[in-house]
Write a protein that holds these residues in place. Structure first.
Motif, PDB file in Angstrom:
ATOM      1  N   CYS A 225       0.802  -1.198   0.037  1.00 30.29           N
ATOM      2  CA  CYS A 225       0.111  -0.068  -0.085  1.00 30.29           C
ATOM      3  C   CYS A 225       0.940   1.172   0.060  1.00 30.29           C
ATOM      4  CB  CYS A 225      -0.943  -0.236   1.480  1.00 30.29           C
ATOM      5  SG  CYS A 225      -1.905  -1.330   1.331  1.00 30.29           S
ATOM      6  N   ARG A 226       1.517   1.606  -1.086  1.00 30.96           N
ATOM      7  CA  ARG A 226       2.401   2.597  -1.354  1.00 30.96           C
ATOM      8  C   ARG A 226       2.016   3.912  -1.246  1.00 30.96           C
ATOM      9  NH1 ARG A 226       6.165   0.686   1.818  1.00 30.96           N
ATOM     10  NH2 ARG A 226       7.111  -1.425   0.998  1.00 30.96           N
ATOM     11  N   CYS A 227       0.715   4.112  -1.511  1.00 30.46           N
ATOM     12  CA  CYS A 227      -0.105   5.545  -1.346  1.00 30.46           C
ATOM     13  C   CYS A 227      -0.853   5.638  -0.263  1.00 30.46           C
ATOM     14  CB  CYS A 227      -1.228   5.361  -2.781  1.00 30.46           C
ATOM     15  SG  CYS A 227      -0.311   5.066  -4.161  1.00 30.46           S
ATOM     16  N   LEU A 228      -0.883   4.869   0.685  1.00 33.13           N
ATOM     17  CA  LEU A 228      -1.541   5.008   2.034  1.00 33.13           C
ATOM     18  C   LEU A 228      -0.860   6.270   2.706  1.00 33.13           C
ATOM     19  CD1 LEU A 228      -3.648   3.667   3.647  1.00 33.13           C
ATOM     20  CD2 LEU A 228      -1.802   2.549   4.858  1.00 33.13           C
ATOM     21  N   ARG A 229      -1.995   7.083   3.147  1.00 36.56           N
ATOM     22  CA  ARG A 229      -1.773   8.264   3.731  1.00 36.56           C
ATOM     23  C   ARG A 229      -2.302   8.376   5.023  1.00 36.56           C
ATOM     24  NH1 ARG A 229      -2.826  13.051  -0.982  1.00 36.56           N
ATOM     25  NH2 ARG A 229      -1.136  12.203  -2.456  1.00 36.56           N
ATOM     26  N   ASN A 230      -3.452   7.661   5.377  1.00 36.24           N
ATOM     27  CA  ASN A 230      -4.177   7.761   6.517  1.00 36.24           C
ATOM     28  C   ASN A 230      -4.489   6.262   7.059  1.00 36.24           C
ATOM     29  OD1 ASN A 230      -6.074   8.939   8.722  1.00 36.24           O
ATOM     30  ND2 ASN A 230      -7.535   7.629   7.667  1.00 36.24           N
ATOM     31  N   LEU A 231      -3.977   5.819   8.311  1.00 36.89           N
ATOM     32  CA  LEU A 231      -4.148   4.651   8.779  1.00 36.89           C
ATOM     33  C   LEU A 231      -4.637   4.705  10.220  1.00 36.89           C
ATOM     34  CD1 LEU A 231      -3.895   1.521   8.978  1.00 36.89           C
ATOM     35  CD2 LEU A 231      -1.374   1.654   9.477  1.00 36.89           C
ATOM     36  N   SER A 232      -5.844   4.133  10.457  1.00 33.98           N
ATOM     37  CA  SER A 232      -6.155   4.270  11.845  1.00 33.98           C
ATOM     38  C   SER A 232      -6.694   2.808  12.342  1.00 33.98           C
ATOM     39  CB  SER A 232      -7.678   5.322  11.788  1.00 33.98           C
ATOM     40  OG  SER A 232      -8.180   5.235  13.094  1.00 33.98           O
ATOM     41  N   ALA A 233      -5.880   2.452  13.473  1.00 30.79           N
ATOM     42  CA  ALA A 233      -6.245   1.116  14.093  1.00 30.79           C
ATOM     43  C   ALA A 233      -6.396   1.252  15.451  1.00 30.79           C
ATOM     44  CB  ALA A 233      -4.978   0.260  13.745  1.00 30.79           C
ATOM     45  N   CYS A 234      -7.444   2.278  16.009  1.00 33.08           N
ATOM     46  CA  CYS A 234      -7.626   2.246  17.417  1.00 33.08           C
ATOM     47  C   CYS A 234      -8.355   1.456  17.763  1.00 33.08           C
ATOM     48  CB  CYS A 234      -8.366   3.764  17.701  1.00 33.08           C
ATOM     49  SG  CYS A 234      -7.395   5.092  17.031  1.00 33.08           S
ATOM     50  N   ARG A 235      -8.087   1.262  19.172  1.00 29.78           N
ATOM     51  CA  ARG A 235      -8.954   0.132  20.161  1.00 29.78           C
ATOM     52  C   ARG A 235      -9.058  -1.179  19.344  1.00 29.78           C
ATOM     53  NH1 ARG A 235     -11.184   4.980  19.826  1.00 29.78           N
ATOM     54  NH2 ARG A 235     -12.468   4.372  18.252  1.00 29.78           N
ATOM     55  N   ASN A 236      -7.708  -1.788  19.297  1.00 33.67           N
ATOM     56  CA  ASN A 236      -7.801  -3.277  18.843  1.00 33.67           C
ATOM     57  C   ASN A 236      -7.008  -4.029  19.866  1.00 33.67           C
ATOM     58  OD1 ASN A 236      -8.512  -3.933  15.770  1.00 33.67           O
ATOM     59  ND2 ASN A 236      -8.178  -1.740  15.647  1.00 33.67           N
ATOM     60  N   GLN A 237      -6.085  -4.927  19.475  1.00 32.73           N
ATOM     61  CA  GLN A 237      -5.432  -5.836  20.380  1.00 32.73           C
ATOM     62  C   GLN A 237      -3.935  -5.848  20.052  1.00 32.73           C
ATOM     63  OE1 GLN A 237      -7.272  -9.573  20.372  1.00 32.73           O
ATOM     64  NE2 GLN A 237      -9.323  -8.778  21.115  1.00 32.73           N
ATOM     65  N   LEU A 238      -3.517  -4.621  19.654  1.00 32.10           N
ATOM     66  CA  LEU A 238      -1.982  -4.628  19.279  1.00 32.10           C
ATOM     67  C   LEU A 238      -1.146  -4.295  20.660  1.00 32.10           C
ATOM     68  CD1 LEU A 238      -2.190  -1.609  16.616  1.00 32.10           C
ATOM     69  CD2 LEU A 238      -2.143  -4.252  16.379  1.00 32.10           C
ATOM     70  N   THR A 239      -0.333  -5.364  21.007  1.00 26.20           N
ATOM     71  CA  THR A 239       0.412  -5.143  22.183  1.00 26.20           C
ATOM     72  C   THR A 239       2.009  -5.396  21.945  1.00 26.20           C
ATOM     73  OG1 THR A 239       0.255  -7.652  22.184  1.00 26.20           O
ATOM     74  CG2 THR A 239      -1.461  -6.669  23.148  1.00 26.20           C
ATOM     75  N   GLY A 240       2.703  -5.304  23.106  1.00 25.26           N
ATOM     76  CA  GLY A 240       4.066  -5.312  22.892  1.00 25.26           C
ATOM     77  C   GLY A 240       4.629  -4.176  22.021  1.00 25.26           C
ATOM     78  N   THR A 241       5.720  -4.615  21.106  1.00 21.49           N
ATOM     79  CA  THR A 241       6.515  -3.711  20.360  1.00 21.49           C
ATOM     80  C   THR A 241       5.566  -3.977  18.974  1.00 21.49           C
ATOM     81  OG1 THR A 241       8.496  -4.233  21.339  1.00 21.49           O
ATOM     82  CG2 THR A 241       8.516  -3.207  19.091  1.00 21.49           C
ATOM     83  N   VAL A 242       5.239  -2.753  18.447  1.00 19.10           N
ATOM     84  CA  VAL A 242       4.560  -2.661  17.063  1.00 19.10           C
ATOM     85  C   VAL A 242       5.592  -2.389  16.105  1.00 19.10           C
ATOM     86  CG1 VAL A 242       2.460  -1.697  15.909  1.00 19.10           C
ATOM     87  CG2 VAL A 242       2.062  -2.274  18.134  1.00 19.10           C
ATOM     88  N   GLU A 243       5.518  -3.408  15.087  1.00 16.51           N
ATOM     89  CA  GLU A 243       6.438  -3.112  14.030  1.00 16.51           C
ATOM     90  C   GLU A 243       5.780  -2.333  12.642  1.00 16.51           C
ATOM     91  OE1 GLU A 243       9.390  -2.697  11.742  1.00 16.51           O
ATOM     92  OE2 GLU A 243       9.830  -3.827  13.417  1.00 16.51           O
ATOM     93  N   LEU A 244       6.234  -1.201  12.249  1.00 11.63           N
ATOM     94  CA  LEU A 244       5.456  -0.272  11.382  1.00 11.63           C
ATOM     95  C   LEU A 244       6.072  -0.238  10.090  1.00 11.63           C
ATOM     96  CD1 LEU A 244       4.197   2.198  13.546  1.00 11.63           C
ATOM     97  CD2 LEU A 244       2.890   0.496  12.597  1.00 11.63           C
ATOM     98  N   ALA A 245       7.500  -0.967  10.022  1.00  9.00           N
ATOM     99  CA  ALA A 245       8.271  -0.871   8.811  1.00  9.00           C
ATOM    100  C   ALA A 245       7.579  -1.059   7.666  1.00  9.00           C
ATOM    101  CB  ALA A 245       9.651  -1.622   9.040  1.00  9.00           C
ATOM    102  N   ASP A 246       6.842  -2.225   7.630  1.00  2.00           N
ATOM    103  CA  ASP A 246       6.286  -2.757   6.497  1.00  2.00           C
ATOM    104  C   ASP A 246       4.658  -2.188   6.110  1.00  2.00           C
ATOM    105  OD1 ASP A 246       8.344  -4.505   5.912  1.00  2.00           O
ATOM    106  OD2 ASP A 246       7.425  -6.013   7.151  1.00  2.00           O
TER     107      ASP A 246
END
Length: 410
Positions: A225-246
């Motif tokens: 998704c190389r055109c992505l400008r807005n990403l909203s992932a509020c109130r999920n189950q993301l824990t620990g270290t979140v890797e965002l490189a990809d």
């Protein structure tokens, strides 16, 4: 006596109740406030009749429906407490039954050969089947939010090559599949579902993805998704270290991941175009990873576990355009632990215009400079001499100031 014949809302009751919920939800936040319900009950005789038929006197309707006592009514509460019986439900509602009502925006087709309806909007109608959409290949915008769609219906979306905007919020999806033909999507809203995984890599033109209020444990499936400008992932189950490189590269401008259990951030260095980041309500003890973003303007990090101010200020000094900073709810911002917290932040980050939701005044910046600048001792001496305690009009700053004779030196 069964008086259902005199109650036009009786057939397809569950669908009608869903529609009423959408009508009452004036601000569109997916829940009903006391004021919204009270206003609707006062003016809507149909809702009054439904409540009375269900044995819920309208005078105390909110107290009866708000079973968890949080001051808000969800769709689930609204349906369960109204006791909609299975035998009163209709067969699965098909989008084909409502096409005439939902199709709008007549315009030229994507291939330029004729005039067609470009938009389909049927939110909150209890729709459980969208097979009829197979013949609507020219659609560019679809809103089927707050319906009853599950994973089995997603294949029907894979025949809309011109579709640009898709809203499936508030359904019962556990995954969003890769769509081989519907590849031109620019905006997808999948909030308020039951998603446990994402697969959006096929949508290389995607600019906005909203997956709030799901059950995601990671943010994979976005590598293309190389055109992505807005990403909203509020109130999920993301824990620990979140890797965002990809997740995306320099195109991402808005990252909203509040309300999770994130302890550290990694891989944000590639997001050189980031303008806004919201990491509030997590478990972060440091903002490391958000430093060195040359375009970052707004940073929201309230309600985390940040306890040391000086290391964070050094990180934030690498953000030359930072204008909004929210750290309230962290130990570092508590008045008892850091009484000069606000002045220290403003002295070290002079570009800040809004701190913790409070506009920064020029007087505050001057006070911060006076309190923490390099010439603090000199300023204190000047203040003691020219602004002493007491009434300034009665204080003589130098001999003879008020016309009194100066005593001759001995």
């Amino acid at each position: 006596m069964d008086n259902r014949a005199s109650q036009p809302w009786r057939p397809n009751l569950k669908r009608r109740v869903r529609t009423l919920f959408a009508e009452i939800d004036a601000d569109g936040d997916g829940s009903l406030s006391r004021d919204e319900v009270t206003a609707k009950l006062r003016d809507d005789t149909e809702l009054q009749a439904i409540m009375e038929s269900a044995g819920k006197p309208s005078a105390y309707v909110f107290e009866q429906l708000d079973t968890d006592g949080d001051g808000e009514l969800t769709m689930e509460e609204f349906l369960r407490i109204l006791e909609v019986e299975e035998e009163e439900e209709e067969e699965v509602v098909s989008v084909g039954d409502l096409l005439a009502e939902g199709l709008t925006d007549i315009g030229r087709s994507g291939d330029g050969t004729g005039m067609v309806c470009l938009s389909l909007a049927l939110p909150g109608r209890g729709i459980g089947s969208i097979e009829a959409m197979a013949g609507l290949s020219m659609l560019q915008s679809v809103d089927l939010s707050d319906n009853a769609l599950d994973d089995s219906q997603m294949a029907s979306l894979d025949g809309l090559p011109y579709l640009l905007n898709l809203n499936l919020a508030g359904n019962a999806l556990s995954r969003f599949p890769a769509l081989a033909e519907t590849v031109n999507l620019k905006s997808i809203d999948l909030s308020r579902n039951k998603l446990t995984e994402l697969e959006c890599s096929a949508h290389r033109f995607l600019k906005s993805l909203i997956v709030d209020d799901n059950q995601l444990g990671s943010l994979g499936g976005l590598s293309h998704c190389r055109c992505l400008r807005n990403l909203s992932a509020c109130r999920n189950q993301l824990t620990g270290t979140v890797e965002l490189a990809d997740v995306a590269d320099q195109t991402l401008e808005r990252l909203l991941i509040s309300g999770n259990a994130i302890e550290a951030l990694s891989g944000l260095g590639a997001l050189s175009g980031l303008l806004l980041a919201d990491v509030s309500q997590n478990r972060l003890s440091t903002l490391a990873g958000l430093d060195n973003h040359p375009l970052l303007v707004d940073l929201f990090a309230a309600d985390n576990a940040i306890s040391e101010l000086d290391p964070e200020l050094e990180l934030l000094k690498t953000l030359p355009y930072l204008r909004t900073l929210v750290l309230k709810g962290n130990p570092v911002a508590e008045a008892d632990s850091a009484p000069s917290y606000r002045h220290r932040v403003l002295y070290n980050l002079p570009t800040i215009l809004d701190l913790d939701g409070v506009q920064v005044l020029s007087e505050e910046k001057v006070a911060a400079q006076n309190a923490h600048g390099d010439n603090t001792e000199l300023l204190a001496a000047v203040s003691a001499k020219y602004f002493p305690p007491g009434n300034p009009c009665e204080v003589e700053l130098f001999p003879g100031e008020f016309g009194q004779p100066v005593e001759a030196a001995e």
